[in-house]
Structure formats: structure tokens, C-alpha cells
Design a protein around this motif. Structure first.
Motif, mmCIF file in Angstrom:
data_model
loop_
_atom_site.group_PDB
_atom_site.id
_atom_site.type_symbol
_atom_site.label_atom_id
_atom_site.label_comp_id
_atom_site.label_asym_id
_atom_site.label_seq_id
_atom_site.Cartn_x
_atom_site.Cartn_y
_atom_site.Cartn_z
ATOM 1 N N VAL A 1 0.885 -1.330 0.284
ATOM 2 C CA VAL A 1 0.076 -0.006 -0.167
ATOM 3 C C VAL A 1 1.241 0.917 0.200
ATOM 4 N N ARG A 2 2.521 0.878 0.232
ATOM 5 C CA ARG A 2 2.674 2.452 -0.282
ATOM 6 C C ARG A 2 4.127 2.290 -0.837
ATOM 7 N N TYR A 3 3.741 1.846 -1.782
ATOM 8 C CA TYR A 3 5.053 0.992 -3.181
ATOM 9 C C TYR A 3 4.871 2.640 -3.968
ATOM 10 N N ASN A 4 6.198 2.948 -4.350
ATOM 11 C CA ASN A 4 6.019 4.178 -5.138
ATOM 12 C C ASN A 4 5.680 3.867 -6.615
ATOM 13 N N ALA A 5 4.507 4.038 -7.771
ATOM 14 C CA ALA A 5 3.572 4.016 -8.714
ATOM 15 C C ALA A 5 4.618 4.378 -9.791
ATOM 16 N N GLU A 6 5.644 5.152 -9.341
ATOM 17 C CA GLU A 6 6.411 5.585 -10.952
ATOM 18 C C GLU A 6 7.871 3.901 -10.885
ATOM 19 N N ASP A 7 7.553 3.177 -9.679
ATOM 20 C CA ASP A 7 8.708 2.434 -9.870
ATOM 21 C C ASP A 7 7.412 1.459 -10.919
ATOM 22 N N GLU A 8 7.737 0.280 -12.271
ATOM 23 C CA GLU A 8 6.742 -0.842 -12.499
ATOM 24 C C GLU A 8 7.454 -2.032 -11.549
ATOM 25 N N SER A 9 8.962 -2.197 -10.727
ATOM 26 C CA SER A 9 8.780 -3.568 -10.248
ATOM 27 C C SER A 9 7.998 -3.228 -9.282
ATOM 28 N N ALA A 10 7.925 -2.092 -8.381
ATOM 29 C CA ALA A 10 7.086 -2.289 -7.099
ATOM 30 C C ALA A 10 5.707 -2.118 -7.680
ATOM 31 N N VAL A 11 5.591 -1.727 -8.609
ATOM 32 C CA VAL A 11 4.276 -1.785 -8.748
ATOM 33 C C VAL A 11 3.507 -2.896 -9.334
ATOM 34 N N LYS A 12 4.300 -4.255 -9.554
ATOM 35 C CA LYS A 12 4.604 -4.849 -10.438
ATOM 36 C C LYS A 12 3.741 -6.026 -8.924
ATOM 37 N N SER A 13 4.571 -5.896 -7.583
ATOM 38 C CA SER A 13 4.505 -7.094 -7.034
ATOM 39 C C SER A 13 3.441 -6.619 -5.546
ATOM 40 N N ALA A 14 3.449 -5.542 -6.125
ATOM 41 C CA ALA A 14 1.767 -4.603 -5.084
ATOM 42 C C ALA A 14 1.270 -5.095 -6.108
ATOM 43 N N GLU A 15 1.036 -5.244 -6.635
ATOM 44 C CA GLU A 15 -0.421 -5.966 -7.596
ATOM 45 C C GLU A 15 -0.423 -7.729 -7.708
ATOM 46 N N GLU A 16 0.779 -8.387 -7.217
ATOM 47 C CA GLU A 16 0.953 -9.784 -7.726
ATOM 48 C C GLU A 16 -0.401 -10.131 -5.910
ATOM 49 N N ALA A 17 0.605 -9.259 -4.718
ATOM 50 C CA ALA A 17 -0.445 -9.346 -3.155
ATOM 51 C C ALA A 17 -1.476 -9.232 -3.350
ATOM 52 N N HIS A 18 -2.380 -8.151 -4.175
ATOM 53 C CA HIS A 18 -3.724 -8.076 -4.070
ATOM 54 C C HIS A 18 -4.585 -8.676 -4.825
ATOM 55 N N LEU A 19 -3.949 -9.714 -5.911
ATOM 56 C CA LEU A 19 -4.488 -10.804 -6.571
ATOM 57 C C LEU A 19 -4.525 -12.163 -5.861
ATOM 58 N N ASP A 20 -3.406 -11.581 -4.754
ATOM 59 C CA ASP A 20 -3.468 -13.372 -4.378
ATOM 60 C C ASP A 20 -4.467 -13.359 -2.829
ATOM 61 N N MET A 21 -4.246 -11.984 -3.108
ATOM 62 C CA MET A 21 -5.630 -11.430 -1.760
ATOM 63 C C MET A 21 -6.616 -11.695 -2.544
ATOM 64 N N LEU A 22 -7.186 -10.637 -3.036
ATOM 65 C CA LEU A 22 -8.008 -10.759 -3.974
ATOM 66 C C LEU A 22 -8.871 -12.426 -4.303
ATOM 67 N N ASN A 23 -7.385 -13.466 -4.540
ATOM 68 C CA ASN A 23 -8.124 -14.692 -4.860
ATOM 69 C C ASN A 23 -8.426 -15.601 -3.969
ATOM 70 N N TRP A 24 -7.755 -15.558 -2.274
ATOM 71 C CA TRP A 24 -8.066 -16.129 -1.593
ATOM 72 C C TRP A 24 -9.768 -16.040 -1.004
ATOM 73 N N PHE A 25 -10.053 -14.464 -0.651
ATOM 74 C CA PHE A 25 -11.275 -14.252 -0.775
ATOM 75 C C PHE A 25 -12.102 -14.310 -1.495
ATOM 76 N N THR A 26 -11.846 -14.421 -3.084
ATOM 77 C CA THR A 26 -13.152 -15.676 -3.854
ATOM 78 C C THR A 26 -12.972 -16.904 -3.386
ATOM 79 N N LYS A 27 -12.161 -17.636 -2.886
ATOM 80 C CA LYS A 27 -12.399 -18.601 -2.305
ATOM 81 C C LYS A 27 -12.833 -19.513 -1.227
ATOM 82 N N TYR A 28 -12.595 -18.085 -0.183
ATOM 83 C CA TYR A 28 -13.169 -18.503 1.415
ATOM 84 C C TYR A 28 -14.164 -17.649 1.532
ATOM 85 N N VAL A 29 -14.715 -16.754 0.963
ATOM 86 C CA VAL A 29 -15.664 -15.549 1.172
ATOM 87 C C VAL A 29 -16.879 -15.768 0.627
ATOM 88 N N LYS A 30 -17.751 -16.617 0.562
ATOM 89 C CA LYS A 30 -18.698 -17.191 0.043
ATOM 90 C C LYS A 30 -19.811 -17.515 0.552
#
Length: 239
Positions: A210-239
Motif C-alpha cells: 500500500v506504500r509502493y512507488n507508483a513510478e517504479d514498475e517493479s514495485a507496482v508489479k509486486s504490489a499488484e501480485e499481492a493484491h491478486l493473491d489477497m483477492l483470490n483468497w477472498f474469492t475462494k473462502y468468502v462465499k
């Protein structure tokens, strides 16, 4: 969360950030995003910088777009941590905003969400919020939890977890070191009654989701990967 890592890269807070709106929920001002008719809700619990952090609200909107009703309460009642305030270092600030208090204040928010017809609730916490979320994961209030670069969590708290839980950690983190998170993962995997998942992200530091540098492509990619992992976890178990 003492030390520089919890308080580095402070966001520029913006009360108008995000596509959602602020309303009172469970006694707290709360940023709300997504359809109020959804039967599935996600509680996002901020780090010490609070619920007006634009990247946190952007993430709330992203989770809402997947079909969840997302709530981000202001657990600090308009008093987020201010790194520049020399008279109030984080240790002093935490005396007014302990995670036990956050845990107690989260319960009425969850009840308020359920009173709207929500049938399943998940919670994700960042740093300070991770310490609140692990406490919530020991109750039956949640269907699933995700801890993202949590603050100090203990073995006892991990032993008390009762719901599917994912822990996303940073390779460079002196607050929740990867070795400790891996040990927690081993303890959790021994519990056959629910699923668990621990992942350490290489090359990133505490706060990266949540505190990544939006200008840093690598930082954005890591943050978005974590966001997707979080979302996938919720999609699987919050239903």
C-alpha cells in the motif's frame, strides 16, 4: 511497529480519494465501496496512516469491482500517525490506538455489515491492521483473513486462528521477518481444519502493498501480485 519501516514512505492522505464514499458504520466513519446489495463483504484495516491513504482506497475499489462490498473504517477517529510530529513518536501514538482497541471496534462494524444482509465477511490488514486481523481470525466473525506485512504478531495468536488465513510477507522486513512468517506457516499447515498460505515476496520491504512507488514498475508489479493473491483468497473462502 517501531523503527523506520512501519513509518517509511508515508502516503499523502486525501479524504476525497477513491470511487466510493464515507458513511457511518458501526460507530466509525468508514470508506465504503462496491454494491451494498452484495452478500459478501471485505473489511480492510489500514496501517498507521489510516483510511484516507489513496492507494488503500484504490485497492478497496479494486476488491469491490470483484463483487464484494468493501468497508475501510477509520479506527483512528481522524488521528492517523504523523511521522513529522516529533512530540508523538509511533510508540506514543500507539498508546492511544492499540490493536486491542481496534479489535473491539471492528466487531460493531462487522455486525453493522451483517445487518445489511451480508452472509460472509473477510478481513485484510496491513501492518497495524494485520495485528487486528489476526485477532479477528481467532473468532467466528470472519470467513477468511489475509495479513499483509503485518506488525508484530505472536505464536499464540497464530495458534488461536480458526479461519482460512493467508500471510503475505516481505523479504526485507524487520517487523515481520520472513523466517518468522515461515514458522507461522508451518504451525498453520499443521491445522487440517482450515487452509493457510504463507508467501514471501522477494526484493520488497515492509509496507510494499500500500506504500509502493507508483513510478517504479517493479514495485507496482509486486504490489499488484499481492493484491491478486489477497483477492483470490477472498474469492475462494468468502462465499
Amino acid at each position: 511497529m517501531s523503527g523506520p519501516q512501519c513509518c517509511s514512505n508515508p502516503p499523502t492522505l486525501n479524504p476525497n480519494a477513491g470511487a466510493g464514499h464515507v458513511e457511518q458504520l458501526g460507530g466509525l466513519s468508514t470508506y465504503v465501496s462496491g454494491s451494498p446489495n452484495s452478500k459478501l463483504a471485505i473489511l480492510l484495516i489500514s496501517d498507521v496512516f489510516g483510511y484516507e491513504a489513496p492507494k488503500l482506497r484504490k485497492l478497496a475499489d479494486k476488491v469491490a469491482a470483484a463483487g464484494f462490498f468493501v468497508v475501510v473504517p477509520d479506527f483512528f477517529n481522524g488521528d492517523p500517525f504523523v511521522p513529522d510530529d516529533a512530540n508523538r513518536p509511533v510508540q506514543v501514538w500507539l498508546k492511544d490506538h492499540g490493536t486491542d482497541k481496534g479489535f473491539e471496534e471492528a466487531k460493531p462494524v462487522i455486525e453493522a455489515v451483517k445487518s445489511k444482509g451480508v452472509s460472509a465477511v473477510g478481513a485484510a490488514g496491513f501492518c497495524w491492521g494485520g495485528m487486528v486481523s489476526v485477532k479477528l481470525a481467532s473468532s467466528t466473525d470472519l470467513h477468511a483473513a489475509v495479513l499483509l506485512h503485518p506488525g508484530w504478531i505472536t505464536e499464540d495468536q497464530i495458534n488461536d486462528v480458526k479461519v482460512p488465513i493467508a500471510i503475505l510477507g516481505a523479504e526485507n522486513d524487520d517487523i515481520s521477518p520472513p523466517e518468522q512468517l515461515k514458522q507461522f506457516g508451518e504451525k498453520l499447515s499443521a491445522k487440517s481444519e482450515f487452509d493457510s498460505f504463507v508467501k514471501i515476496f522477494p526484493g520488497v520491504a515492509h509496507g510494499w502493498t500500500v506504500r509502493y512507488n507508483a513510478e517504479d514498475e517493479s514495485a507496482v508489479k509486486s504490489a499488484e501480485e499481492a493484491h491478486l493473491d489477497m483477492l483470490n483468497w477472498f474469492t475462494k473462502y468468502v462465499k
